[in-house]
Design an enzyme around this catalytic site. Structure first.
Site, PDB file in Angstrom:
ATOM      1  N   CYS C 120       0.844  -1.191   0.000  1.00 44.13           N
ATOM      2  CA  CYS C 120       0.000   0.000   0.000  1.00 44.13           C
ATOM      3  C   CYS C 120       0.880   1.242   0.000  1.00 44.13           C
ATOM      4  O   CYS C 120       1.668   1.452   0.913  1.00 44.13           O
ATOM      5  CB  CYS C 120      -0.913   0.031   1.210  1.00 44.13           C
ATOM      6  SG  CYS C 120      -1.871   1.560   1.268  1.00 44.13           S
ATOM      7  N   GLY C 207      -6.281   1.531 -12.662  1.00 43.31           N
ATOM      8  CA  GLY C 207      -7.071   1.690 -13.886  1.00 43.31           C
ATOM      9  C   GLY C 207      -6.300   1.281 -15.125  1.00 43.31           C
ATOM     10  O   GLY C 207      -5.124   0.911 -15.062  1.00 43.31           O
TER      11      GLY C 207
END
Ligand SMILES: Cc1cc2nc3c(=O)[nH]c(=O)nc-3n(C[C@H](O)[C@H](O)[C@H](O)COP(=O)(O)OP(=O)(O)OC[C@H]3O[C@@H](n4cnc5c(N)ncnc54)[C@H](O)[C@@H]3O)c2cc1C
Ligand SMILES: Cc1cc2nc3c(=O)[nH]c(=O)nc-3n(C[C@H](O)[C@H](O)[C@H](O)COP(=O)(O)OP(=O)(O)OC[C@H]3O[C@@H](n4cnc5c(N)ncnc54)[C@H](O)[C@@H]3O)c2cc1C
Ligand SMILES: Cc1cc2nc3c(=O)[nH]c(=O)nc-3n(C[C@H](O)[C@H](O)[C@H](O)COP(=O)(O)O)c2cc1C
Ligand SMILES: Cc1cc2nc3c(=O)[nH]c(=O)nc-3n(C[C@H](O)[C@H](O)[C@H](O)COP(=O)(O)O)c2cc1C
Ligand code: FES
Ligand code: FES
Lengths: 256, 294, 294, 256
Positions: C120, C207
């Protein structure tokens, strides 16, 4: 040769059949001289999935109307979007790009095209006629329902037809058409544009019969004006750019 | 070294500039970074060399060029009178090759800087290999520094864990200016044929897709190393260029955007001027690193 | 561990699944990777937490969640009867925290696997720090391996020089499955306000923009390490999913695409089946790593 | 509450002024119950630069025509593209999203809106009327040329107007309008939607006068249905999701 990036106005969108249509595009300023075999790079606005421009041969030029036409086959997103354009819409073109077919002012010429590859041959026929030469056309299509514009081609020369399924003209590939199977082959030069396999077959046949042959390649392009080196094809001079040194090559020079 | 404005063109995306003369006066540009030059002729990679990707493209040209001798004898004479800065992108597979090319370019009076490309992902040996390990990056920079007497720019690879560390490594080697970023290593597959789209399987990703990564790296390096930065990666318009300058770039390069709109560079130059006017900012250099982080 | 089909949802992009019940039957899915769970409550980062980018987005949520106790007592009971695999994404700032969470999740009968999130980019300490250095990646994996008895997946960060090396490191630590990729570290600037768009300045890029990079990494790791791969990064449709499987992924995750089209996962499942039919392929697993490279 | 992702058909696109227009959209299936304050997530097709959906409040629902309307202010690419839609075009919506305003069935209510923030108040007025309550409206606009739909609002209650430049109604911000400056303030509850600064000012004023106040927040959203945690706002219960726990919040709960 000066090149331009300009918004053209769609003045016509004519569907030929399920997979093909002709876009007529009017230039915002008087068109420069354009040669048969040259192409344009189309910016497909409004399509989130087409980032790069799309190359299309110049199908016809009408200096009087200040228009040029593209004959487009629907392949993917870009061509699909172009097919939905309406008169009045804008389309940004970079043009005129590439070299051109050689333009003999005499001799017996055969113009061979297949599918959307017939596109540049109409303009070629027009320009040759203006130079006083009437070429023959050998046009190949999938089947009768994709055969179109035969009348228009006939204005510029005699038309021979082949269809894959024999539903019109000769059955089979263009290389099986009697007109190109003659020995000796009564042409001084063949000009060919179409699917890769067809161009290879025609080039081989022409070489076998000792007839000069030019093909117009359709390599993948990023820029279209010679700066990215993505579109290359190996020739006797090393890797050459299809968008600048081509798209038209003398087949004797190609190592494909 | 002076640029008349901060807008320059990225190596490999503008040829040797000549093709763009058909579109506009090259004198409008801040500078031109020409296509990579190597020690001797390279044919480059096999066709197909590109794939379109979402908001970007992959390329795998592989440093096709005719070598430094040909550059000096046949290309340089045509470039030397361009009314803008011309910077040569120097590439190689070995330190010796980099040094050889730099030495030759050093002799060219009209060229005031080279950009050492230690970040090309598209050749087997060399290229990126030099740009992802700090020690080798220092070494090649140092070797070139010894023979190259003018402005030495080094172009960094984004394919690293720690871009600031790489920046420091080439600063230690004697770089005057840092260029970032080169392309990210990517891949495209044709699901129908089940084959890779480009001949080398992987290639370099460029275009707007990579802009957020490039901006982040420029900003990180701006805070880590006190050298001027040439920033690039996905710049498509004046706003993008301004973002890179705010993040810390003194000059920007425009690459892939030249393929979408050949007129994009003059438009970006105008757009930056409009922005400066609108915001009452005296000069472009006033926004370099001016990002407001509070 | 069996998935009824290869289409699962990515952590942080599907909440705990419940919200999607309003759209379709969760039983259609191969699996659900739920939002990160940490040792104790985290508020996450300040608003704004996202920026739109070309074909992608940046996020900086920062592991907002109510902690593992709350997960076990209040969330798990609502998930345990989902008619699909539920995998818990385990996050932390210290090895102890990872171990603590993994230990607690190990007790939950209905959860057959965890996904260790060492990648992360949006929390200061921990997170990505563990995922970019091989030795620490091995260490944290090993520590969790000791307490976690079921399937241990480790999710890798793409922000590294050598993804295969990281994959080997966690394989050495005892990982059963590799998930790749997490987001790429990026940044967005608002040129008008001259400020970063998100509160943490940098954030994670996801994305379609990152798809070429993700595909490349899956392919590299597939050839380097003999562990099953869960592949993701920019999957928007069945073709994308198939590309990941061809590159070597056994299962795919769909993340950001769920924001664009909440119905995207069922559509991808159908699309893969159509593809298999059209190509006369018996089962999805037959295309895993089937890329034709010659 | 069940949610849907469906293609709506544009049945109207009415320009109110330079920066605002109303899109009327017909659902492909009968509309579910929709509450005032709820919103939709719009997929802006055909725009290469809009990747994520765009959230818009539901301006009005006409169950008889099976349509819902959006009142859109042109901000960037997404809203600009929406403004170019024509009747017959499709627009994909995810809906209905979010909570709603509270719906008192008695009491004196003031609905305060500014700019495009007036959007949800029309539907709110309609629903309140159906419950037998006639609210007052206090609407703020930049100037007279942006004032619109006053007649429509008047159908549901009394309308007070403010414009920044005083070209219509009271001059200045809505918080300077006499109707909201009265002491004591003769309302049981205020509902407010508009620019952030306006909502803060109204919330403060209402709090000062001891009147309950609800605001509809417009945080940046990625998903719109609660799964990304991007849209949060700090409340008395920690970070809550504006798209699920909101967009409407009792101001007393907010820590903004
Ligand atoms: C110099 C030149 C002239 C051309 N002239 C014409 C013409 O007159 N009429 C015409 O219909 N087409 C022509 N083409 C081909 C045309 O460029 C492609 O069909 C078009 O770019 C496809 O775009 P798309 O977005 O519709 O499809 P995409 O979604 O990009 O691709 C769909 C399919 O088409 C293939 N394809 C994509 N680009 C090319 C390309 N450059 N060449 C071959 N295949 C491609 C892809 O591999 C894919 O299988 C020409 C190409 C070149 C290079
Ligand atoms: C729950 C909700 C309801 C909304 N209802 C309406 C409505 O009824 N009518 C209306 O006109 N607008 C409404 N908005 C705002 C609307 O979503 C944005 O104006 C729109 O997304 C902008 O998209 P764009 O592509 O036109 O602009 P972009 O190019 O995305 O942005 C242009 C400018 O608008 C700002 N902006 C972008 N998104 C938002 C956002 N979510 N909130 C605030 N500012 C933003 C950007 O910072 C930028 O300065 C609502 C927002 C939310 C969250
Ligand atoms: C087709 C192509 C060729 C390139 N060739 C080179 C090169 O020779 N040397 C180099 O340093 N970078 C080269 N690059 C990288 C670009 O200079 C630039 O770093 C990269 O494309 C990112 O910028 P952009 O997104 O603006 O294109 C090339 C890029 C492309 C797309
Ligand atoms: C809003 C958001 C939140 C995310 N939260 C997490 C998380 O909690 N844990 C995690 O491992 N990955 C998280 N991710 C990363 C995704 O799981 C995924 O790895 C990444 O988005 C790439 O896939 P995509 O392009 O399909 O979205 C998050 C991504 C987004 C966009
Ligand atoms: S397409 Fe760029 S050089 Fe030919
Ligand atoms: S927008 Fe995703 S949780 Fe609210």
């Amino acid at each position: 040769m000066k090149k331009f990036a300009q918004d053209f106005k769609v003045t016509g969108n004519t569907r030929l059949n399920k997979r093909h249509f002709i876009l007529e595009l009017q230039a915002p300023v008087p068109l420069p001289e354009i040669l048969p075999g040259q192409f344009v790079q189309v910016l497909v606005h409004n399509s989130p999935s087409t980032f790069l421009r799309r190359p299309f041969s110049i199908h016809f030029v009408d200096y009087a109307k200040n228009t040029l036409s593209l004959l487009v086959q629907v392949k993917g997103e870009g061509s699909r979007h172009m097919g939905m354009l309406n008169p009045g819409d804008k389309l940004n073109l970079v043009y005129p790009l590439g070299n051109s077919f050689s333009l003999p002012s005499a001799g017996k010429l055969l113009l061979v095209g297949g599918g959307a590859g017939v596109a540049p041959l109409m303009f070629m026929g027009d320009v040759l006629n203006k130079k006083g030469v009437r070429p023959d056309f050998l046009l190949g299509f999938r089947s009768a329902d994709e055969v179109s514009q035969v009348d228009e081609y006939s204005r510029y020369g005699k038309v021979y037809l082949s269809t894959d399924d024999g539903s019109m003209g000769e059955k089979g590939f263009v290389t099986q058409n009697p007109v190109i199977c003659q020995s000796p082959l009564p042409y001084d030069r063949i000009f060919c544009c179409g699917p890769d396999a067809m161009m290879h077959a025609v080039a081989k046949l022409a070489a076998g019969k000792g007839v000069a042959c030019e093909v117009s390649l359709e390599n993948y392009m990023a820029c279209g004006y010679g700066v990215c080196l993505c579109c290359i094809t190996p020739t006797d001079k090393g890797n050459e750019r299809v968008c600048i040194e081509g798209p038209v090559f003398e087949t004797s020079r190609l190592q494909w | 070294m002076q640029f008349k404005n901060p807008v320059t063109t990225a190596s490999g995306c503008f040829g040797y500039g000549e093709e763009f003369k058909d579109f506009y006066d090259l004198g409008l540009l801040g500078g031109i970074f020409v296509k990579a030059v190597t020690g001797s002729n390279r044919d480059g990679n096999k066709y197909p060399r590109m794939a379109e990707t979402p908001s970007g493209m992959l390329n795998s040209v592989g440093l096709q060029n005719k070598g430094v001798d040909h550059f000096c004898s046949s290309i340089y004479p045509r470039l030397k009178d361009f009314n803008t800065q011309v910077i040569v992108n120097v590439s190689g597979s070995t330190i010796e090759e980099y040094v050889k090319v730099a030495e030759r370019i050093n002799e060219l009076e009209g060229i005031h800087a080279i950009e050492l490309n230690i970040s090309c992902p598209n050749v087997k040996e060399g290229g990126m290999a030099f740009g992802v390990v700090p020690a080798t990056a220092t070494e090649v920079t140092k070797a070139v520094r010894e023979v190259y007497k003018k402005v030495l720019m080094v172009k960094l690879s984004p394919n690293v864990t720690n871009i600031s560390e790489m920046a420091k490594a080439v600063a230690d080697g004697g770089a005057d200016v840092l260029t970032l970023i080169n392309t990210l290593l990517g891949m495209a597959i044709d699901a129908e044929t089940q084959k890779p789209v480009i001949s080398t399987i992987t290639g370099g990703l460029s275009g707007p897709a990579i802009k957020p990564i490039a901006l982040r790296m420029v900003w990180q390096v701006f805070r880590a190393v006190k050298l001027p930065i040439v920033g690039l990666g996905g710049i498509m318009n004046a706003t993008d260029a301004i973002e890179f300058m705010l993040a810390g770039a003194s000059v920007v390069q425009v690459g892939t955007a030249n393929f979408i709109d050949p007129m994009v560079c003059p438009k970006i130059i105008d757009g930056i001027n409009d922005y400066l006017d609108r915001h009452n900012i005296a000069a472009a250099q006033d926004i370099i690193g001016a990002l407001k982080v509070c």
